[in-house]
Design an enzyme around this catalytic site. Structure first.
Site, PDB file in Angstrom:
ATOM      1  N   TYR A 151       0.874  -1.171   0.077  1.00  0.00           N
ATOM      2  CA  TYR A 151       0.000  -0.063  -0.145  1.00  0.00           C
ATOM      3  C   TYR A 151       1.066   1.063   0.034  1.00  0.00           C
ATOM      4  O   TYR A 151       0.593   2.221  -0.949  1.00  0.00           O
ATOM      5  CB  TYR A 151      -0.868   0.176   1.325  1.00  0.00           C
ATOM      6  CG  TYR A 151      -1.608   1.393   1.193  1.00  0.00           C
ATOM      7  CD1 TYR A 151      -2.621   1.846   0.506  1.00  0.00           C
ATOM      8  CD2 TYR A 151      -1.288   2.073   2.596  1.00  0.00           C
ATOM      9  CE1 TYR A 151      -3.046   2.962   0.699  1.00  0.00           C
ATOM     10  CE2 TYR A 151      -1.820   3.418   2.766  1.00  0.00           C
ATOM     11  CZ  TYR A 151      -2.860   3.868   1.735  1.00  0.00           C
ATOM     12  OH  TYR A 151      -3.575   4.952   2.017  1.00  0.00           O
TER      13      TYR A 151
HETATM   14  N1  NAD Z   1      -8.695   7.098   6.138  1.00  0.00           N
HETATM   15  C1  NAD Z   1      -7.326   7.160   6.409  1.00  0.00           C
HETATM   16  O1  NAD Z   1      -6.886   7.204   7.468  1.00  0.00           O
HETATM   17  C2  NAD Z   1      -6.451   7.579   5.191  1.00  0.00           C
HETATM   18  C3  NAD Z   1      -5.122   7.765   5.434  1.00  0.00           C
HETATM   19  C4  NAD Z   1      -4.014   8.024   4.690  1.00  0.00           C
HETATM   20  C5  NAD Z   1      -4.641   8.145   3.394  1.00  0.00           C
HETATM   21  N2  NAD Z   1      -5.742   7.927   2.917  1.00  0.00           N
HETATM   22  C6  NAD Z   1      -6.090   7.858   1.626  1.00  0.00           C
HETATM   23  O2  NAD Z   1      -7.394   8.662   1.275  1.00  0.00           O
HETATM   24  C7  NAD Z   1      -8.312   8.021   0.428  1.00  0.00           C
HETATM   25  C8  NAD Z   1      -9.613   7.888   0.776  1.00  0.00           C
HETATM   26  O3  NAD Z   1      -9.753   7.236   1.942  1.00  0.00           O
HETATM   27  P1  NAD Z   1     -10.877   6.467   2.689  1.00  0.00           P
HETATM   28  O4  NAD Z   1     -10.364   6.082   4.198  1.00  0.00           O
HETATM   29  O5  NAD Z   1     -12.044   7.436   2.508  1.00  0.00           O
HETATM   30  O6  NAD Z   1     -11.067   5.262   1.635  1.00  0.00           O
HETATM   31  P2  NAD Z   1     -12.309   4.600   1.542  1.00  0.00           P
HETATM   32  O7  NAD Z   1     -12.340   3.095   1.020  1.00  0.00           O
HETATM   33  O8  NAD Z   1     -13.454   4.921   2.483  1.00  0.00           O
HETATM   34  O9  NAD Z   1     -12.860   5.181  -0.036  1.00  0.00           O
HETATM   35  C9  NAD Z   1     -12.200   5.135  -1.206  1.00  0.00           C
HETATM   36  C10 NAD Z   1     -13.306   4.990  -2.383  1.00  0.00           C
HETATM   37  O10 NAD Z   1     -12.467   4.894  -3.551  1.00  0.00           O
HETATM   38  C11 NAD Z   1     -13.347   4.017  -4.249  1.00  0.00           C
HETATM   39  N3  NAD Z   1     -12.730   3.281  -5.496  1.00  0.00           N
HETATM   40  C12 NAD Z   1     -11.751   2.490  -5.044  1.00  0.00           C
HETATM   41  N4  NAD Z   1     -11.056   1.975  -6.505  1.00  0.00           N
HETATM   42  C13 NAD Z   1     -11.955   2.801  -7.353  1.00  0.00           C
HETATM   43  C14 NAD Z   1     -11.797   3.055  -8.850  1.00  0.00           C
HETATM   44  N5  NAD Z   1     -10.972   2.301  -9.324  1.00  0.00           N
HETATM   45  N6  NAD Z   1     -12.543   3.810  -9.245  1.00  0.00           N
HETATM   46  C15 NAD Z   1     -13.474   4.595  -8.534  1.00  0.00           C
HETATM   47  N7  NAD Z   1     -13.549   4.437  -7.395  1.00  0.00           N
HETATM   48  C16 NAD Z   1     -12.830   3.680  -6.714  1.00  0.00           C
HETATM   49  C17 NAD Z   1     -13.995   2.937  -3.265  1.00  0.00           C
HETATM   50  O11 NAD Z   1     -15.277   2.529  -3.841  1.00  0.00           O
HETATM   51  C18 NAD Z   1     -14.291   3.853  -2.004  1.00  0.00           C
HETATM   52  O12 NAD Z   1     -15.581   4.335  -1.966  1.00  0.00           O
HETATM   53  C19 NAD Z   1      -7.652   6.877  -0.257  1.00  0.00           C
HETATM   54  O13 NAD Z   1      -6.920   7.338  -1.342  1.00  0.00           O
HETATM   55  C20 NAD Z   1      -6.642   6.312   1.056  1.00  0.00           C
HETATM   56  O14 NAD Z   1      -5.643   5.401   0.603  1.00  0.00           O
HETATM   57  C21 NAD Z   1      -6.804   7.661   3.756  1.00  0.00           C
END
Ligand code: NAD
Length: 323
Positions: A151
């Site tokens: 990741y």
């Molecule tokens: N939540 C955290 O603590 C955190 C920390 C660091 C980074 N991030 C990053 O922030 C972003 C959002 O995180 P989150 O926690 O809301 O995750 P999440 O999984 O709740 O949301 C991600 C969304 O992306 C969609 N998705 C995945 N692949 C896709 C594709 N090919 N086309 C269209 N949609 C697609 C999924 O359906 C999902 O709804 C991500 O990139 C994650 O890596 C999150």
């Protein structure tokens, strides 16, 4: 302003859409809920997001679908992807490559294909995991990157692609989010698992000994930072830490959480996750200087907020919603 939010059915994305809709912006919400780690949760959130004022919801898989309409915007907030260190091992590596790297590469290429004056600004989600573990001081944005999981490696590649696009004439900004929590937190994340276990009367499943610490950051603060990054004029390609300035040990967070829940929960120790940082700790100077942003939510209050969401969700039948 016309804003596209990718990952709009997700945890952070749904809150960003709520804030933009509330501020009266025209929003194109994009997601492929079937690509989520928790597709059923994403589908329910998706239905709610689509019903917000000023929001048009378009299902598109960024890794394969046509993206012309997705990039016709003033700003694209790119949050779609496959999050999570634990699930990125084994078969998860190809998923992280597809939904983080390939999806971002295609999105940036589609933005660059637009005529110069019509290219959107792109805010791209990265992660504190690109640093590996923090040492005796908080991580600064110019620290050496040390990804320790597929990741984290996928986010390093997302950052490289975003930098290349910036060199090619796209206004981009990378936001390195640190352990986000709050209402609608993903079901695979620690606080979500702890609260659900405590409310069920089960032991709390903790990876390792609970000494790991995190710059836990409330989603309300994360949304404010993301909107500030969309609005500010920043050096193209710059990375900014979006994290709380204090790091808190998981076991101390658990003490706050059980206190707020009014329970004495047992801990069930689980094998530590390979590639999980011992400590994440955000240096917040750049966010303060460039975005005028600092995380303000206090962890105990923020946890109470998340607990209230879990309780509310239990009180409402599933089909009515998760909001
Ligand atoms: N939540 C955290 O603590 C955190 C920390 C660091 C980074 N991030 C990053 O922030 C972003 C959002 O995180 P989150 O926690 O809301 O995750 P999440 O999984 O709740 O949301 C991600 C969304 O992306 C969609 N998705 C995945 N692949 C896709 C594709 N090919 N086309 C269209 N949609 C697609 C999924 O359906 C999902 O709804 C991500 O990139 C994650 O890596 C999150």
């Amino acid at each position: 302003m016309r804003v596209v939010v990718t990952g709009a059915a997700g945890f952070i994305g749904s809150h960003v859409v709520d804030a933009l809709s509330g501020a009266g912006h025209e929003v194109l919400a994009v997601d492929a809920p079937g690509r989520s780690l928790a597709p059923d949760v994403a589908r329910r959130t998706w239905a709610e997001v689509a019903a917000r004022p000023g929001v048009v919801a378009a299902e598109a898989d960024l890794a394969v679908d046509e993206l012309n309409a997705v990039v016709a915007a003033d700003v694209v907030v790119h949050l779609a992807g496959r999050p999570g260190v634990r699930d990125s091992w084994g078969a998860g590596e190809a998923i992280a490559e597809r939904d983080n790297v390939r999806a971002t590469r295609r999105l940036l290429a589609a933005c660059l294909e637009r005529p110069a004056g019509q290219r959107p600004k792109v805010v791209v989600a990265s992660s504190s995991s690109v640093y590996g573990s923090a040492g005796r001081r908080p991580n600064r944005e110019d620290d050496r990157l040390s990804p320790a999981s597929p990741y984290a490696a996928s986010k390093v590649e997302v950052e490289r692609l975003t930098g290349l696009a910036a060199g090619g004439g796209l206004r981009t900004v990378l936001l390195r989010y640190f352990s986000v929590y709050g209402p609608r937190q993903r079901p695979d994340m620690a606080f979500h698992r702890f609260v659900e276990a405590a409310l069920d009367g089960r032991p709390l499943p903790v990876f390792g000994d609970g000494r790991n610490s995190r710059s836990f950051t409330h989603v309300r603060d994360v949304v404010a930072a993301t909107l500030a990054a969309a609005a500010e004029d920043l050096p193209p390609g710059i990375a900014v830490n979006i994290g709380h300035s204090e790091h808190v040990a998981v076991r101390d967070a658990i003490a706050m959480l059980t206190d707020a829940l009014g329970v004495q929960a047992e801990i069930q120790r689980e094998t530590p996750v390979a590639g999980d940082a011992a400590r994440t700790w955000a240096d917040t100077g750049r966010a303060r200087d460039m975005l005028g942003w600092t995380a303000t939510a206090d962890l105990a209050e923020g946890l109470a907020d998340q607990i209230a969401w879990h309780r509310g969700r239990r009180a409402v039948p599933e089909e009515v919603g998760v909001g």
